[in-house]
Write a protein that holds these residues in place. Structure first.
Motif, PDB file in Angstrom:
ATOM      1  N   GLY A 182      55.193  37.136  39.578  1.00 11.11           N
ATOM      2  CA  GLY A 182      54.478  37.897  40.429  1.00 11.11           C
ATOM      3  C   GLY A 182      53.005  37.325  40.139  1.00 11.11           C
ATOM      4  N   THR A 204      51.017  46.400  41.640  1.00 12.48           N
ATOM      5  CA  THR A 204      52.018  46.201  40.848  1.00 12.48           C
ATOM      6  C   THR A 204      52.590  47.670  39.962  1.00 12.48           C
ATOM      7  OG1 THR A 204      51.086  43.828  40.733  1.00 12.48           O
ATOM      8  CG2 THR A 204      52.721  44.786  38.962  1.00 12.48           C
ATOM      9  N   ASN A 238      57.772  40.088  37.741  1.00 12.53           N
ATOM     10  CA  ASN A 238      56.519  40.423  38.547  1.00 12.53           C
ATOM     11  C   ASN A 238      56.011  41.777  38.451  1.00 12.53           C
ATOM     12  OD1 ASN A 238      58.635  42.201  39.772  1.00 12.53           O
ATOM     13  ND2 ASN A 238      59.447  40.487  41.012  1.00 12.53           N
TER      14      ASN A 238
END
Ligand code: NAP
Length: 243
Positions: A182, A204, A238
């Motif tokens: 990510g 996120t 990620n």
């Protein structure tokens, strides 16, 4: 102890991978393209850890240079047992503004470079019936990023290559996997403003940005015997951004 070749190891994620493999006792070939001084410094750091190290220049987008790089690594450290394809560049902009040269350079580096290095590494791996390849993809190769169409296409290509090659070389005892990062704070993020980065962090789920070491830990795992039954997989690292 294995011989590990990491492309794009002079900085960022590749450099973190190089140190992580060295800490596991492996000899590391540190590939660079432009950052010679950083690559040499890193090789010295690795030697100080007691592992073998060798900085080797090659533009991975040039198959002749890739061939020379593998010959040099074979002479200095031995045949490559573990290949990490990490060299990469990004391009942010509208697809309609992208020139042929910009497209070609990105695909050459991010996709063809992975092909050229896999092809060279496999010559020795198939002969010795062992080996592991870890390709660095990107979550944008999984879901696509606006204004990063070429990058997304190249990384989607890396994912397809990983899955197909894993099936092709599994009978030869070789595993091929990908790590799909990510947002990781490296020079590659230099073009993003603090506000852009804050938004990416907020988007996120773990509300954090990745570090090069987060990626290196996953790469070392996939290359190790602990992952002996894992091949053809894409491991997302990620923070939950792409599930
Ligand atoms: P970075 O800090 O910009 O480092 C890029 C590395 O690639 C450098 O070592 C550079 O070497 C090397 N490189 C570039 N072009 C090359 C070429 N033609 N031949 C050989 N080496 C070349 O980037 P990074 O963030 O560590 O990225 C590493 C990999 O992770 C890339 O494949 C990238 O696409 C992927 N990735 C990064 C992120 C992120 O958020 N940072 C997210 C997903 C995926 P020189 O300096 O010696 O030229």
């Amino acid at each position: 102890m294995s011989v590990v070749l990491i492309t794009g190891a002079s900085r960022g994620i590749g450099a973190a991978c190089a140190l992580a493999f060295a800490r596991e006792g492996h000899d590391v070939a540190v590939n660079y393209c432009r950052s010679e001084e950083k690559a040499n410094q890193l090789a010295n750091e690795i030697k100080a850890l007691g592992a073998g190290a060798f900085a080797v220049c090659a533009d991975v987008g040039d198959s002749a240079q890739v061939k020379r790089m593998f010959d040099a690594v074979r002479r200095e450290l031995g045949a490559v047992d573990i290949l990490v394809n990490c060299a990469g560049i990004a391009h942010v902009g509208l697809l309609t503004d992208m020139t042929d040269d910009e497209w070609k350079r990105l695909i050459d580096t991010d996709l063809s470079g992975t092909f050229y290095c896999c092809r060279e590494a496999l010559r020795d791996m198939i002969r010795s019936h062992r080996g592991a390849i870890v390709n660095i993809a990107s979550m944008w190769g999984e879901v696509g990023a606006s204004c990063e169409a070429a990058y997304s296409a190249a990384k989607a290509g890396v994912i397809g290559l990983t899955k197909a090659l894993a099936k092709e070389v599994a009978p030869s005892g070789i595993r091929v996997n990908a790590v799909s990062p990510g947002v990781v704070m490296t020079d590659m993020m230099a073009g993003f403003t603090d506000d852009d980065i804050a938004v990416l962090k907020e988007e996120t789920p773990l509300n954090a940005l990745g570090t090069p070491e987060d990626i290196a830990d996953a790469v070392v795992f996939l290359a190790s015997d602990k992952a002996r039954f894992i091949t053809g997989q894409v491991l997302g690292v990620n923070g939950g951004m792409v599930i």
